[in-house]
Write an enzyme that holds these catalytic residues in place. Structure first.
Site, PDB file in Angstrom:
ATOM      1  CD  GLU A 133       4.686  -3.483  -0.241  1.00  0.00           C
ATOM      2  OE1 GLU A 133       5.841  -3.380   0.191  1.00  0.00           O
ATOM      3  OE2 GLU A 133       3.780  -4.049   0.394  1.00  0.00           O
ATOM      4  CB  CYS A 206       3.125  -2.507   4.447  1.00  0.00           C
ATOM      5  SG  CYS A 206       2.255  -4.091   4.506  1.00  0.00           S
ATOM      6  N   GLY A 306      -8.330   6.808   8.193  1.00  0.00           N
ATOM      7  CA  GLY A 306      -9.568   7.254   8.817  1.00  0.00           C
ATOM      8  C   GLY A 306     -10.800   6.429   8.535  1.00  0.00           C
TER       9      GLY A 306
END
Length: 575
Positions: A133, A206, A306
C-alpha cells in the site's frame, strides 16, 4: 479505446465481468473476453529533449517538485499538474486488461511487496502481484523517472527515495495498491502510474493506525458514500481495471449491502479479507462470509486471509478457494514466509528461495534494510541460527550477500552496473553537463561550492536570500534533479524570473543549490561570502548576535525559511 471492461455507457458489460471458470493453464487463462489479452503497444515520440533525458536515467517533464496541497485552489493545481505529467515520457501504453478469474495472487504487504518479492512470486507461479500500500499524498509528490541503469520505472520522492519501482517483466501483472480517502487524489495517482501497471487497487481493509488515522484503509468501511465516490471516479477516469480490498463488517447483512454497492461502481473485482476490522491473524477467517459474497456478486471475488488456518502448501490454496467459492485466492503471509507457495510442484528449500530473492534485490538496487526485513520474515524461527545472526549483523547489501555465500555474485553485478553507468555517461558526451530539462535562457557557469572557502554559517544561499530581501525581490526558488546514472545533482535557481545554473553536477542536493546560488551572485557581481571577500555586514554577523545586527531586516533575525511552491515554509538549507 477503453479497456476496463465497460461499454460506451460506462457500465460494466456482462462479457467483461464474467470469465469462464476453467482449469488452470501455465500462461494465459481462458476468458470470455479474449480481446482482454491483446497487447497493444505504442511509444511516445522520442524528441531531442527526451533523448537527453535517457542519458541521465530519464528525468522527463518538469523538474519542479510538487508539495502537499494547501488551499483548495492549490490542490486543484496539484492534481492537474500530476495528471498532465503522467502522459509525459510514457514508454509503453499497454491496453491489457486483467482477468481476475481463477488466479493466484500475491497480496499487498507493507515492506514486503517491493519489486524483488513481486518478481520472485511471479517466477514461482503467481499470476498477479500487488505492490505494498502506497499513500496517495506521498505518491503525488513523486517524480516518474525512467531508470536506464536498472531498466526500471522509478517514482522518486523529493528526498530522492524510490517510493515505487517496477520493470517490464511485471508490467502486465502488477497491481498498484494505494491508500486514499479522497477521490480526486486517488484519480491523480492512478493517472500518474497507469502507463506502468496492469491494475489499480484501493486499500479498504488495512486496520493499522498508519492507514486508518487518515481516513484510509478499514476506516473507509464506515463511509460507503466515500467508497462509492472514490471507486466511481477511478473507474471513469483511468484506463486500467479498478479493484478494492475490504474486510467484512460485523453483520452479514451489512457486508452484502456494502459489496453490492461497490459492485455497482463498475469495478473489475473485489478482494475480501475474511476478518472484521478489529480481528487479527489468530482469529479464524470467515470462509462462509466470503462464500456468501461470492454467491451474491457477479464480478470476481478474491478470497484472502487463509494463511493462518488454511494455506501451508500449494494444494491448500485450491482448498481455500473451494471453501470460499471465490474466483481467485490472494496469499499474504504464507507467500511472505516462502514465495514458492505458488509453485504447483511444491515448496522449494528456503535457502534456495532466499538466494534467489537476494539476487533480485541486488540486481534492482533494493535498499538493504528492506532486503534484510524480507529475509528475516522468511527465516522466522531460524533467526537465531548462525546464518540468521550473520543476517542480523549485516549493514549493507554486500554483507547480506556474504552471509548467504553470494559475495562473488555481488561483485559481478556491481561491476556490470559500473560498466553500464560508464556506458550511459559516454553515450552522448556533448550532453553530459546539461540537465534533462530544456534550459534555454538559463545563465550558466562551470562552478563548484567549496565549504572551506566560507566562514562558519555563511553560505552563497544565505547571501543570495539576503540580497533578494534587500532588493525586495521574491525569495529564490530552487529546482533540483538527480541523475540516476551516477546519482549526482543539478539545481536551477530562479531569481527575478531569471534562471541560473552550474554546468557541473554535485554529490548532494544541498551542494547543487549552493552552486546555483554562486552562479546567480557572480553573474550579478555580488559578494558570495567567501573568506577572501571584504563584507563588513557578513563578518559582523559572525561576531554579533542576530538581534543586534543592524544590517539584518527584522524578519531575518530569526532562522530564515524558504517559501515552497505550495505556499508553505521550510527551514532554509545552508544555515
Amino acid at each position: 479505446m477503453r479497456t476496463t471492461g465497460k461499454g460506451s455507457s460506462g457500465l460494466p458489460t456482462a462479457s467483461s465481468r464474467l470469465c469462464t471458470r476453467s482449469n488452470r493453464e501455465p500462461r494465459i487463462r481462458n476468458c470470455t473476453a479474449k480481446a482482454m489479452f491483446l497487447r497493444q503497444e505504442s511509444r511516445a515520440p522520442v524528441t531531442s529533449r527526451t533523448r537527453r533525458g535517457l542519458v541521465y536515467g530519464g528525468w522527463r517533464g518538469s523538474v519542479r517538485r510538487v508539495g502537499a496541497a494547501g488551499s483548495s485552489g492549490r490542490r486543484e493545481n496539484l492534481y492537474s499538474s500530476v495528471a498532465a505529467r503522467h502522459s509525459k515520457g510514457g514508454m509503453i501504453l499497454n491496453s491489457l486488461s486483467l482477468c481476475y478469474q481463477n488466479k493466484l495472487i500475491l497480496a499487498p504487504m507493507v515492506r514486503v511487496g517491493t519489486l524483488p518479492m513481486r518478481l520472485l512470486a511471479l517466477d514461482y507461479g503467481a499470476d498477479i502481484v500487488y505492490c505494498e500500500e502506497l499513500i496517495d499524498l506521498k505518491m503525488l509528490q513523486c517524480k516518474r523517472v525512467v531508470n536506464e541503469l536498472l531498466s526500471t520505472i522509478d517514482f522518486v520522492a523529493p528526498d530522492d527515495r524510490v517510493v515505487f519501482r517496477t520493470c517490464a517483466k511485471e508490467q502486465n501483472r502488477v497491481v498498484f495498491q494505494m491508500g486514499t480517502s479522497d477521490a480526486e487524489r486517488a484519480l491523480a495517482v492512478a493517472r500518474l502510474v497507469e502507463n506502468d501497471v496492469a491494475g489499480i487497487d484501493v486499500n479498504m481493509g488495512c486496520p493499522k493506525e498508519y492507514s486508518t488515522k487518515g481516513g484510509m484503509g478499514a476506516a473507509l468501511l464506515s463511509d460507503p458514500d466515500k467508497i462509492e465516490k472514490i471507486l466511481s471516479t477511478l473507474v471513469r477516469g483511468t484506463r486500467r481495471p479498478v479493484t478494492c480490498k475490504i474486510r467484512i463488517l460485523p453483520s452479514l447483512e451489512d457486508t452484502l449491502s456494502l459489496v453490492k454497492r461497490i459492485e455497482r461502481t463498475g469495478i473489475a473485482a473485489i478482494a475480501v479479507h475474511g476478518r472484521k476490522r478489529e480481528e487479527r491473524p489468530q482469529h479464524p477467517v470467515s470462509c462462509e462470509v466470503i462464500k456468501a459474497i461470492a454467491e451474491t456478486l457477479s464480478i470476481p471475488v478474491i478470497a484472502n486471509g487463509g494463511s493462518h488456518d488454511h494455506i501451508q502448501q500449494h494444494s491448500d490454496i485450491e482448498n481455500f478457494r473451494q471453501a470460499t467459492a471465490a474466483s481467485s485466492v490472494m496469499v499474504a503471509r504464507s507467500a511472505m514466509w516462502n514465495p514458492s507457495i505458488f509453485l504447483r510442484d511444491g515448496l522449494r528449500p528456503l535457502e534456495e528461495v532466499m538466494q534467489k530473492y537476494i539476487r533480485y534485490a541486488v540486481q534492482y538496487d533494493n535498499h538493504y534494510t528492506n532486503t534484510k526485513y524480507c529475509l528475516c520474515q522468511m527465516l522466522r524461527e531460524q533467526l537465531e541460527s548462525p546464518q540468521g545472526r550473520l543476517l542480523h549483523a549485516a549493514q549493507s547489501s554486500q554483507e547480506i550477500c556474504e552471509a548467504f555465500g553470494l559475495d562473488t555474485f555481488y561483485k559481478e553485478i556491481t561491476q556490470e552496473l559500473d560498466a553500464r553507468r560508464a556506458e550511459l555517461l559516454t553515450k552522448t558526451p556533448e550532453d553530459v553537463e546539461e540537465p534533462a530539462e530544456d534550459t534555454s535562457g538559463v545563465i550558466k557557469m562551470a562552478v563548484k561550492f567549496d565549504r572551506r572557502a566560507y566562514p562558519p554559517q555563511i553560505t552563497p544561499k544565505m547571501c543570495l536570500l539576503e540580497w533578494c530581501r534587500r532588493e525586495k525581490l521574491a525569495q529564490p526558488v530552487y529546482e533540483t534533479v538527480q541523475r540516476p546514472v551516477d546519482r549526482l545533482f543539478c539545481s536551477v535557481v530562479t531569481v527575478a524570473e531569471q534562471k541560473y545554473q552550474s554546468t557541473l553536477w554535485d554529490k548532494s542536493k544541498k551542494l547543487a543549490e549552493q552552486t546555483a546560488a554562486i552562479v546567480c551572485l557572480r553573474s550579478q557581481g555580488l559578494l558570495e561570502g567567501q573568506l577572501v571577500e571584504e563584507s563588513p555586514s557578513l563578518h559582523k554577523r559572525k561576531r554579533e548576535a542576530p538581534d543586534q545586527d543592524p544590517a539584518l531586516p527584522g524578519e531575518l533575525r530569526k532562522k530564515p525559511f524558504a517559501a515552497l511552491e505550495n505556499g508553505e515554509e521550510s527551514p532554509l538549507e545552508g544555515w
